[in-house]
Design an enzyme around this catalytic site. Structure first.
Site, short mmCIF file in Angstrom:
data_model
loop_
_atom_site.label_atom_id
_atom_site.label_comp_id
_atom_site.label_asym_id
_atom_site.label_seq_id
_atom_site.Cartn_x
_atom_site.Cartn_y
_atom_site.Cartn_z
CG HIS A 31 -0.32 -0.04 2.53
ND1 HIS A 31 0.16 1.07 3.19
CD2 HIS A 31 -0.04 -1.09 3.33
CE1 HIS A 31 0.68 0.69 4.34
NE2 HIS A 31 0.58 -0.61 4.45
CG HIS A 48 9.57 -3.29 5.19
ND1 HIS A 48 8.81 -2.97 4.09
CD2 HIS A 48 8.96 -2.71 6.24
CE1 HIS A 48 7.77 -2.25 4.46
NE2 HIS A 48 7.84 -2.07 5.77
N GLY A 74 2.08 -3.07 15.50
CA GLY A 74 1.30 -2.47 14.42
C GLY A 74 0.08 -3.30 14.06
CG ASN A 126 -0.38 6.40 18.11
OD1 ASN A 126 -0.57 7.38 18.82
ND2 ASN A 126 -1.14 5.33 18.17
CG ASP A 165 4.79 0.13 3.97
OD1 ASP A 165 5.51 0.19 4.99
OD2 ASP A 165 4.21 -0.91 3.61
NE ARG A 199 -0.80 13.54 10.19
CZ ARG A 199 -1.82 12.69 10.26
NH1 ARG A 199 -2.79 12.75 9.38
NH2 ARG A 199 -1.88 11.82 11.23
CB ALA A 200 -2.26 18.92 4.08
CB THR A 237 -8.22 19.75 7.47
OG1 THR A 237 -8.48 18.35 7.28
CG2 THR A 237 -9.10 20.56 6.54
CB SER A 238 -5.27 16.73 4.04
OG SER A 238 -6.38 15.95 4.39
#
Length: 621
Positions: A13, A130, A184, A319, A343, A434-435, A565-566
């Protein structure tokens, strides 16, 4: 001759691409922003094409392409897991194996075929692990010459958590926790059980947690059941999960619903159904357990590494409530978190690992005056005034063009103070979820109606979700219990006590939305029900235009904070282009839109005709 390395993450994803030039980040972007498919997992063809174009290089100019995990190791984990749990998992095994055998097991060939579509050239393909990719994304861009490294996510190949140390160009892993035992995945199991979408709704669970009643008998009972039945938590933060309660290792869901219902006496919540106090208390219980685990892991990292600073990456590092508590606990002198900690950030980490670990290059000194090496995370595409005017022309959309940016800021500041909602599109697009004032929707945090208006008329999302503040960096301590920068909106801190109001009697007994709409501070639109806020400090050095706007709002209206906000609606990726922004503006009840120097007034726009309901375009997240 400069060394260029392309980093890629894909096929799970949040696919992304990042480009380095001699170890310096040239560009980085999520594939979803270009394809308009949220969490797009496909090969990041458009993102890779963009970063190569931004760097002015072709595939043949690359020293290497670095992919963010090792497919063979992941395949080994899958095979051993199915073998270990057999005969459970037969259905999952039969559905997963054809994909792996035909595609993922031959990842190198598949990547070669995809890269060939980007142009000629056959650069070497590398496969860093990873969690090395996560660790590299956290340590190398950080401001620290030496730091403990903590990576926590669902799972990579085998690892789910690692503790390491970074010194100079070197990363050394000191401890590792392996699948299926994963903080997670534990958090995602509760995300699933509370009716939210896994790998997407974890933010919602975190936002829901403050509605739980801290210290109540039910929250404490849930926590005890988690620790007694689901998790064997050790003093060093490592854990064993009781897999009799979980289904993700070999099944098609996160947990075994019947066993959970018997354990908690609470059925799994159906998606989009009403939220009960029990689910809010469950969200708080797992959030508090998560914070405890992160704290224990951090203490272990401090002890093992001997370092005074910590860097973090992996999905759990998003978080921000746990991050804020960890910072305030003082386990480390300072903490730096990769803004694209999930990711997508693996693309950048893979490229950085290739540069420093594979090629052996030393780290470049931190640029003068820079907080870190991420350039504010403004690493995506940017557009010109001509691009904005082209969108206006194509849609017969009138707009006012400002040659004086100060005048534009004054106009927008007054609009915000007048209760208007403004789309703010400036400069390069943000890398990470995040925007940060590049692709944002803004409002006045003092307006008690703003939270409701943004959720229900602009974002079309669940009404309980909080909004974040952008605050001038130099004023952060005036408004929040925070004494240092938080440029990437990854730290939650309490609103300053002097700004808070007393809670009315019986507050915690009120229904959720009655609690939500109580004015808790002088900044009600960004103060969550527990007085917390997810802070973004805005810095003139990394985003001068956004800093100028908020400074103007402060000078004219006495408030150094705006709601941020985004720029998207529920289920839609954050907008990328001026056209994406104009379309989102016209589909919502946003009042004004700024693209660069152009101001669009909704009341002056022609009717926006579309065939069908655009809400069907996006799958709810």
């Amino acid at each position: 001759m400069a060394e260029y390395i392309l980093g890629l993450s894909a096929y799970y994803h949040d696919s992304a691409a990042a480009l380095l030039r001699d170890g310096v980040i040239v560009a980085a972007a999520h594939e979803e922003r270009f394809t308009r498919k949220k969490h797009d997992a496909s090969f990041p063809r458009k993102a890779a094409a963009y970063v190569l174009e931004e760097g002015g290089v072709a595939l043949s100019d690359l020293a290497a392409v670095a992919f963010y995990d090792k497919p063979y190791l992941k395949f080994e984990r899958l095979m051993e897991t199915y073998h270990g749990f057999a005969p459970r998992g037969v259905v999952s095994f039969l559905s997963a194996m054809p994909v792996w055998i035909k595609e993922k097991l031959f990842m190198k060939k598949m990547l070669r075929e995809e890269l060939a579509k980007l142009g000629r050239g056959k650069p070497r393909i590398l496969f860093p692990e990873h969690h090395l990719s996560h660790a590299a994304s956290a340590f190398y861009p950080s401001p620290f010459d030496e730091a403990a490294i903590l990576t926590i996510d669902g799972v990579g190949e085998w690892s789910t958590t690692t503790i390491g140390v970074g010194r100079g160009k070197d990363i050394t892993f000191l401890r590792e926790l392996d699948f299926p035992h994963s903080l997670g995945l534990l958090y995602s199991a509760f995300t699933y059980y509370c009716g939210f979408k896994v790998n997407s709704g974890e933010y919602k669970l975190m936002g829901l947690a403050p509605y739980g009643i801290a210290g109540s008998e039910r929250v404490e009972t849930y926590k005890q059941k988690i620790l007694d039945e689901l998790v064997d938590l050790r003093p060093d933060g490592s854990m064993l999960l009781n897999m009799a309660y979980f289904d993700y290792a070999t099944g098609l869901t996160m947990c075994r619903d019947g066993k959970w219902e018997r354990l908690f006496g609470l059925p799994k919540r159906a998606a989009e159904s009403e939220l009960s106090q029990e689910h809010m208390d469950m969200a708080l219980a797992i959030q508090e357990v998560t914070e405890d685990v992160v704290m224990l892991l951090a203490k272990t990292a401090r002890e093992l590494s001997g370092c005074k600073n910590l860097v973090m990456a992996g999905g759990v590092a998003l978080n921000c409530v746990a991050n804020g508590k960890l910072l305030r606990a003082g386990v480390f002198d300072d903490i730096w978190i990769q803004p694209a900690a999930g990711d997508a950030g693996g693309a950048l980490g893979a490229a950085l690992a290739a540069h420093h670990v594979w090629a052996g290059h030393e780290r470049a000194p931190l640029p003068d005056g820079a907080m870190d090496r991420m350039a504010g995370s403004y690493l995506g595409p940017e557009f010109t005034r001509r691009d904005a005017l082209r969108v206006a022309s194509r849609n017969d959309a009138p707009c006012d063009v400002y040659d004086d940016f100060d005048a534009l800021c004054a106009r927008v500041a007054d609009l915000l103070a007048d209760g208007k909602v403004v789309g703010w599109f400036q400069g390069r697009m943000e890398y990470g979820p995040r925007a940060l004032g590049g692709r944002s929707i803004l409002g006045d945090p003092r307006n008690p109606e703003m939270q409701k208006k943004l959720n229900l008329k602009i974002k079309y999302r669940e009404g309980f979700r909080p909004f974040a503040p952008s605050v001038l960096a130099e004023a952060v301590s005036d408004c929040f219990e925070q004494d240092r920068p938080s440029p990437y909106m990854l730290l939650v801190a309490p609103v300053a006590e002097k700004l808070r109001f007393d809670l009315p009697e019986g507050y915690w007994q009120k229904p959720m939305f009655d609690r939500l709409y109580v004015e808790r501070s002088k900044l009600p639109a960004i103060t969550h029900v527990d007085f917390s806020a997810r802070i973004q400090t805005v810095h003139a050095a990394t985003n001068p235009r956004y800093h100028k706007l908020i400074s103007t709002f402060n000078a004219r209206h006495g408030c150094p904070v705006v709601v941020n906000t985004s720029f998207n609606v529920r289920g839609e990726p954050i907008v990328c282009t001026p056209w994406d922004a104009y379309r989102c503006f016209m589909r919502t009840e946003m009042d004004y839109l700024v693209i660069g120097d152009c101001l669009f007034d909704k009341e002056k726009q022609p009717e926006f005709a579309e065939s069908g309901d655009w809400r069907d375009e996006y799958e709810l997240d």
